[in-house]
Scaffold this motif. Structure first.
Motif, short mmCIF file in Angstrom:
data_model
loop_
_atom_site.label_atom_id
_atom_site.label_comp_id
_atom_site.label_asym_id
_atom_site.label_seq_id
_atom_site.Cartn_x
_atom_site.Cartn_y
_atom_site.Cartn_z
N SER A 156 -1.26 -0.89 -6.76
CA SER A 156 -0.69 -0.83 -5.41
C SER A 156 -1.71 -1.29 -4.38
CB SER A 156 -0.20 0.58 -5.11
OG SER A 156 -1.28 1.47 -5.09
N CYS A 157 -1.24 -1.46 -3.19
CA CYS A 157 -2.06 -1.93 -2.07
C CYS A 157 -3.31 -1.09 -1.91
CB CYS A 157 -1.21 -1.86 -0.80
SG CYS A 157 -2.06 -2.35 0.71
N THR A 194 0.52 -4.42 -4.51
CA THR A 194 1.94 -4.42 -4.20
C THR A 194 2.28 -3.42 -3.10
OG1 THR A 194 2.39 -2.77 -5.90
CG2 THR A 194 2.53 -5.08 -6.55
N CYS A 195 3.33 -3.74 -2.38
CA CYS A 195 3.87 -2.87 -1.34
C CYS A 195 5.34 -2.66 -1.63
CB CYS A 195 3.69 -3.49 0.04
SG CYS A 195 2.01 -3.55 0.63
N CYS A 240 0.24 -6.36 1.94
CA CYS A 240 -0.95 -5.52 1.93
C CYS A 240 -2.01 -6.20 2.79
CB CYS A 240 -1.43 -5.35 0.49
SG CYS A 240 -2.88 -4.30 0.32
N CYS A 250 0.33 -1.29 4.19
CA CYS A 250 1.47 -2.19 4.04
C CYS A 250 2.10 -2.43 5.40
CB CYS A 250 2.48 -1.59 3.07
SG CYS A 250 1.87 -1.50 1.38
#
Length: 128
Positions: A25-26, A58-59, A93, A127
């Motif tokens: 993830s971000c 990822t967001c 991100c 994000c």
């Protein structure tokens, strides 16, 4: 601005016992910049290098406690996930907080100059 989510895989986790790679993830990632590598060592005296960092990952539908999304990013991620408006991308991100860097250099007259460059090093990501 379109932001395409490329899977950022955690290769270390994928090597453990044949597990699937984890999409990250971000978050803030390490990036050390050496001024010689970018052609600035001829005029920058100090520092020779610094930690710049960058944001990646990822967001999806964000966790407010972790990624500090804007209200807009939260709504955009829901619209994207539900698919009610085709072509709406996921939030990106990006740097949330930045810090400065003091650079000592010699100007064209030979004077030593200390210049402070704002927003040059990533402190945290979000994000948006």
């Amino acid at each position: 601005m379109l932001c395409f989510d490329e899977p950022i895989l955690d290769k270390a986790k994928s090597k453990q016992w044949g597990s699937k790679p984890q999409v990250r993830s971000c978050s803030r990632r390490t990036l050390r910049v050496d001024f010689a590598d970018i052609g600035w060592s001829e005029w920058v005296l100090v520092p020779k290098a610094f930690d710049c960092y960058y944001c990646a990952g990822t967001c999806g539908i964000p966790d407010p406690k972790v990624l500090h999304p804007s209200n807009h990013a939260t709504i955009q991620s829901i619209v994207c996930a539900v698919g009610i408006v085709p072509g709406v991308p996921k939030p990106c991100c990006v740097p949330e907080k930045m810090s400065l860097l003091g650079v000592l250099y010699q100007d064209e007259r030979g004077n030593l100059v200390l210049k402070v460059y704002p927003s040059i090093s990533v402190e945290s990501c979000a994000c948006r």
